[in-house]
Scaffold this motif. Structure first.
Motif, PDB file in Angstrom:
ATOM      1  N   ARG B  27     -41.194 -15.135 -14.892  1.00 28.65           N
ATOM      2  CA  ARG B  27     -42.369 -15.411 -15.558  1.00 28.65           C
ATOM      3  C   ARG B  27     -41.976 -16.047 -17.048  1.00 28.65           C
ATOM      4  O   ARG B  27     -41.019 -15.393 -17.505  1.00 28.65           O
ATOM      5  CB  ARG B  27     -43.391 -14.316 -15.858  1.00 28.65           C
ATOM      6  N   VAL B  44     -42.898 -27.141 -18.920  1.00 29.20           N
ATOM      7  CA  VAL B  44     -43.794 -26.237 -17.756  1.00 29.20           C
ATOM      8  C   VAL B  44     -43.457 -26.667 -16.433  1.00 29.20           C
ATOM      9  O   VAL B  44     -43.196 -25.977 -15.420  1.00 29.20           O
ATOM     10  CB  VAL B  44     -45.397 -26.283 -17.978  1.00 29.20           C
ATOM     11  N   TYR B  48     -41.439 -24.750 -13.638  1.00 32.54           N
ATOM     12  CA  TYR B  48     -41.696 -24.499 -12.079  1.00 32.54           C
ATOM     13  C   TYR B  48     -40.848 -25.202 -10.973  1.00 32.54           C
ATOM     14  O   TYR B  48     -40.636 -24.242 -10.090  1.00 32.54           O
ATOM     15  CB  TYR B  48     -43.228 -25.073 -12.191  1.00 32.54           C
ATOM     16  N   LYS B  49     -40.156 -26.211 -11.482  1.00 32.17           N
ATOM     17  CA  LYS B  49     -39.263 -26.585 -10.451  1.00 32.17           C
ATOM     18  C   LYS B  49     -38.062 -25.942 -10.406  1.00 32.17           C
ATOM     19  O   LYS B  49     -37.486 -25.886  -9.429  1.00 32.17           O
ATOM     20  CB  LYS B  49     -38.917 -28.010 -10.924  1.00 32.17           C
ATOM     21  N   ALA B  52     -39.925 -21.005 -11.697  1.00 31.13           N
ATOM     22  CA  ALA B  52     -40.641 -19.841 -12.078  1.00 31.13           C
ATOM     23  C   ALA B  52     -42.026 -19.397 -11.299  1.00 31.13           C
ATOM     24  O   ALA B  52     -42.449 -20.254 -10.770  1.00 31.13           O
ATOM     25  CB  ALA B  52     -41.333 -20.544 -13.617  1.00 31.13           C
ATOM     26  N   ARG B  53     -42.161 -17.995 -11.609  1.00 29.11           N
ATOM     27  CA  ARG B  53     -43.327 -17.492 -10.616  1.00 29.11           C
ATOM     28  C   ARG B  53     -44.742 -18.066 -11.417  1.00 29.11           C
ATOM     29  O   ARG B  53     -45.529 -18.311 -10.738  1.00 29.11           O
ATOM     30  CB  ARG B  53     -43.215 -16.117 -10.632  1.00 29.11           C
ATOM     31  N   LEU B  54     -44.669 -17.982 -12.723  1.00 27.53           N
ATOM     32  CA  LEU B  54     -45.900 -18.354 -13.553  1.00 27.53           C
ATOM     33  C   LEU B  54     -45.488 -18.766 -14.782  1.00 27.53           C
ATOM     34  O   LEU B  54     -44.635 -18.160 -15.554  1.00 27.53           O
ATOM     35  CB  LEU B  54     -46.747 -16.755 -13.630  1.00 27.53           C
TER      36      LEU B  54
END
Lengths: 410, 410
Positions: B27, B44, B48-49, B52-54
Motif C-alpha cells: 500500500r 499513482v 499500480y503498474k 501496489a495493492r492500494l
C-alpha cells in the motif's frame, strides 16, 4: 448584475451558513475534488469568516480512482482505502460538520472490468457503514453541494461548444442554488419555510400509504406508523439546524419496508459509482423487489440490488413537483443531488432514522420491526413525471389526491 | 530527445522505484499539493503498474493553509489539524511507504501575525512528533520529491517571463533528478553506488570530529562513538532499501549533541514553514547555541531555536561538494530538498537514530547519553562554500583533509 466571482462567493456562503449552519468555534471538514479547488477555497474562507476554529479539506480525484481500475488487478479489489471513511467518521463521532462538494465523471467506470467494479462497490459500502449510520441519525451536520468539472460538464452539455460547457453548468448550479440572487441567504430561508410547511401538512394527514400512478407506474408505498415528513433542513442530534442538500426541493419520509407493492419505472437515468442505469422498471411485492429490467445498466442494477437484504427494499420516498426549478430547466444533470430534486423519487436501501418518531433511539431490530429499512446502500432514483398522480391513503382507508399531473394539490 | 511527458513519467518512475523501492502488494500513501496533480496522478499510475495493492493520495493546498492565517484569530492557533499526521502515522505504523511531493510558496506566511505563526509552528511540531520518531528510525520507506507550483517558480525565477517560470523549474528538476536521461533508473543506481562508496570511506576513518573552516565559518563538530555515515539510500526497519530524497547528493551522519563549538554562517537562505531566514550566524559552545544573528528572519530563527531544548543543538552534519549539479546550476531553489543538496549542511534539532550503530533500539535517554540529539524539529541549513575546507580529526588526535575549497579530497 452579479459577477461570476460574486455568485461563487454567494454559493460558498450559502453552503456554510444554510447548508452547515456553521457555529462559532466549530471544526469543519470539507470534501472536494481537486478540480473544484476554487470553490473549496472560498468555502474554507467563508467558514473561517463565520468563526470556524479549524477547517480541514480532504481532496478527492477521479483520475486517481480510475487509475486503480486501469492498472491494478481484480484480486486487490476486496479492499478499499480506509482513509476517507476514517476521517469522516472521526468528524461524525465528534459531532463536527462535514461539507462535501460532489462532482464526478458520470461514466468514470464505463468499460472497466465488472468484477473489479462489483467488488469495489461492495467493499466501499461496507467501509462506509459506520459512517452511514451516523448520517442516518443526523449525528452531525452535513451538506452536499456540487461544482462543475470537465468530464461532468461534458456529459450534461455534450452539444455545447467544449469551452462553454463548464460555464453553462455553473449557470445552472447558480440558478438552482439561488447563488445568482443578491439576497440568496434570505431566499433560502423563505424556501425552507415553504418546504417545512408542506412537510407539516403531510404530517397532519398521517397517511398509511401513498399510491403513485402514471402510464408507466402503479405503485403503492406503505408508510409505517410514526413516520415523519421532513424537508432537507433538520436539526442534528445536538439540536442545531442544517440543510443536507443544496439545492433541495423535496419533502421526504420513510416507506414501510414490508409494504411496497406494484410496478415503478424510472423517469430519469441514474448514475451510481460511475455507472449509468436507465429506463429501468422494478416490481415490488410485500416491500421486496421481485422483478426488474433495465434498458441500460441492468447488470449494475442487479448487483446493486444484491448488495444485501435491505438493498432490494425502499428506504425513502420523496415528493417533488415537476414544476421544480431543476425540472423546468430541462437539464439532466447526471448527478443525483440535482436530478432527485427535479421530480418525485424513491430510494433503495436504508432509511433515515429521523424519518420515524423516536427512530434515532431504536435498535436496528426495533427499527426494522416498525417498518424501517436497513442496508449498506441508499440510492435514490427518479420516478416522477408530468402524468403522475399521487393519492394519500388515510387511516380510515379513504383516499385523497396529493399530487395531480406531477403537481401538489394539497 | 525526450518530451516533457516522457520526462514526467521517468520522474514518477524514479520516485516509485528508486525513491520508495515499491514492493509488489504494498500500500502506498502519496502526499501532493492540489496544484501538482499531473505528477501525482502519474506517480499513482506507476505505483499500480509496479504492483501496489492500494494507493491513497492525501492532497494539500497552500491557499487553504494561508486562509486560516488570514481569516481566523490567534486564539485558535494552539491547535493544528490532526488529519495529516494521523493518516501518515497510520501508514508508518503499518510499515507502509509514503511518497511526498513537496511544493509550497516559500513566502506563504510573509506578513502574517507572528503570534499565529509561532503558535502554529509549535503545535505542528508537537503533532508531528510521533511521526517524526518513526521517520528517525526508518520504520517505513519514505521519499521526498518536488514539482513546480506557480508561487514557488515565481520565487526561483523572478526575472524570467511569467509564463516560462514553471517550465524553467521543471527543466531544473528534471536535470537534478536525472529524469531527462533515457536511462534514468540506471543512472540513479550508479549515483547511489558512488555515494555509498563515499560513506564507506568516511566510516572507515572513524573521525572523532570534523572541522569546518572558511572566511565566515570556524566550527568543530564532534562525532559520537558509533556514528555512521550514510547516503540517502538506506534500508528501512524491514531491511528493504529506499532513497529518502530525490535528488540527493549528500552523505550524512549525526553530530555529538554536546560537542559542537565555534561559529557557523549560513551560505544560502533557508525557508521554513513559509518564512525566509538569510545571512545568519550561529555560535555554539558545548553543542548548544549561545549566540545568533540574522540579516533576515532573525525573529523566526529565535522562535525556531526556542522550540525545545534540542532545537538549539545539532542533529545532522552532511557533506556535499560544491561541484554538485544543483550548486553548479546556479539556481537557488527556496526548497530545502534541493538547496541542501547543493553544498554541505547541518541541521538543528533531532538526529536520525540510524546514524548511530544500534541507535534505533536505544531509549531516548540512552540515545542522548551517547550524544544523539532529540527535538520536535529537524531543520537543515546550508553552510558549504567554494572557500570551505573540512578536516577530519582522527581518533589519535591528528587531522587530515576531507574537503578543500568545497571539494572532496579523500
Amino acid at each position: 448584475m452579479l459577477t461570476f466571482e460574486d455568485k461563487l462567493r454567494n454559493y460558498a456562503e450559502i453552503a456554510v451558513k444554510i447548508g452547515i449552519g456553521l457555529k462559532q468555534g466549530q471544526r469543519l471538514l470539507v470534501l472536494s475534488p481537486v478540480d473544484t479547488a476554487p470553490l473549496a477555497r472560498l468555502v474554507v474562507e467563508e467558514a473561517y469568516k463565520a468563526g470556524a476554529r479549524l477547517v480541514d479539506v480532504m481532496w478527492t480525484d477521479d483520475a486517481v480512482q480510475l487509475s486503480r481500475f486501469q492498472h491494478s488487478t481484480a484480486d486487490n479489489f476486496d479492499e478499499v482505502s480506509s482513509l476517507p471513511m476514517s476521517v469522516q467518521l472521526e468528524y461524525a463521532q465528534a459531532g463536527d460538520p462535514i461539507l462535501a462538494i460532489r462532482a464526478t465523471d458520470p461514466s468514470l467506470l464505463k468499460g472497466q472490468d465488472p468484477e473489479k467494479v462489483s467488488k469495489y462497490n461492495l467493499a466501499f459500502s461496507k467501509s462506509r457503514k459506520p459512517y452511514l449510520e451516523m448520517v442516518q441519525v443526523n449525528a452531525f451536520s452535513w451538506t452536499l453541494i456540487s461544482a462543475p468539472i470537465a468530464s461532468w460538464a461534458n456529459s450534461v452539455f455534450p452539444d455545447a461548444p467544449e469551452e462553454e460547457r463548464q460555464d453553462k453548468l455553473w449557470d445552472a448550479i447558480f440558478a438552482a442554488t439561488r447563488s445568482d440572487l443578491p439576497n440568496g441567504l434570505d431566499a433560502w430561508k423563505e424556501h425552507i419555510k415553504a418546504l417545512d410547511h408542506r412537510a407539516r401538512t403531510l404530517n397532519s394527514k398521517n397517511y398509511t400509504a401513498l399510491h403513485f400512478k402514471s402510464a408507466a407506474t402503479d405503485l403503492t408505498v406503505g408508510l409505517p406508523e410514526g413516520h415523519y415528513w421532513e424537508s432537507a433542513q433538520n436539526p442534528n442530534r445536538a439540536g442545531d439546524p442544517f440543510c443536507a442538500n443544496i439545492p433541495t426541493e423535496e419533502v421526504f419520509t420513510l416507506p414501510h419496508r414490508d409494504k411496497v407493492d406494484g410496478v415503478v419505472k424510472s423517469t430519469k437515468p441514474l448514475t451510481y459509482m460511475g455507472q449509468l442505469m436507465d429506463g429501468f422498471e422494478i416490481t415490488f411485492k410485500d416491500g421486496k423487489v421481485v422483478d426488474f429490467k433495465a434498458e441500460q445498466g441492468e447488470d449494475a442494477l442487479r448487483k446493486l440490488l444484491a448488495t444485501d437484504e435491505g438493498a432490494s427494499r425502499l428506504g425513502e420516498v420523496a415528493l417533488v413537483p415537476t414544476s421544480s426549478p431543476i425540472n423546468r430547466s430541462g437539464i439532466f444533470f447526471y448527478n443525483t443531488l440535482y436530478d432527485e430534486n427535479a421530480v418525485c423519487h424513491i430510494a433503495l436501501g436504508s432509511a433515515y432514522r429521523h424519518n420515524m418518531h423516536g427512530g434515532v433511539d431504536l435498535t436496528t431490530e426495533e427499527f426494522k420491526a416498525r417498518g424501517g429499512n436497513e442496508s449498506l446502500i441508499h440510492v435514490d432514483f427518479m420516478v416522477g413525471s408530468d402524468d403522475m398522480d399521487v393519492d394519500g391513503i388515510l387511516p380510515d382507508g379513504s383516499r385523497e389526491p396529493v399530487m395531480r399531473q406531477g403537481e401538489f394539490v394539497i
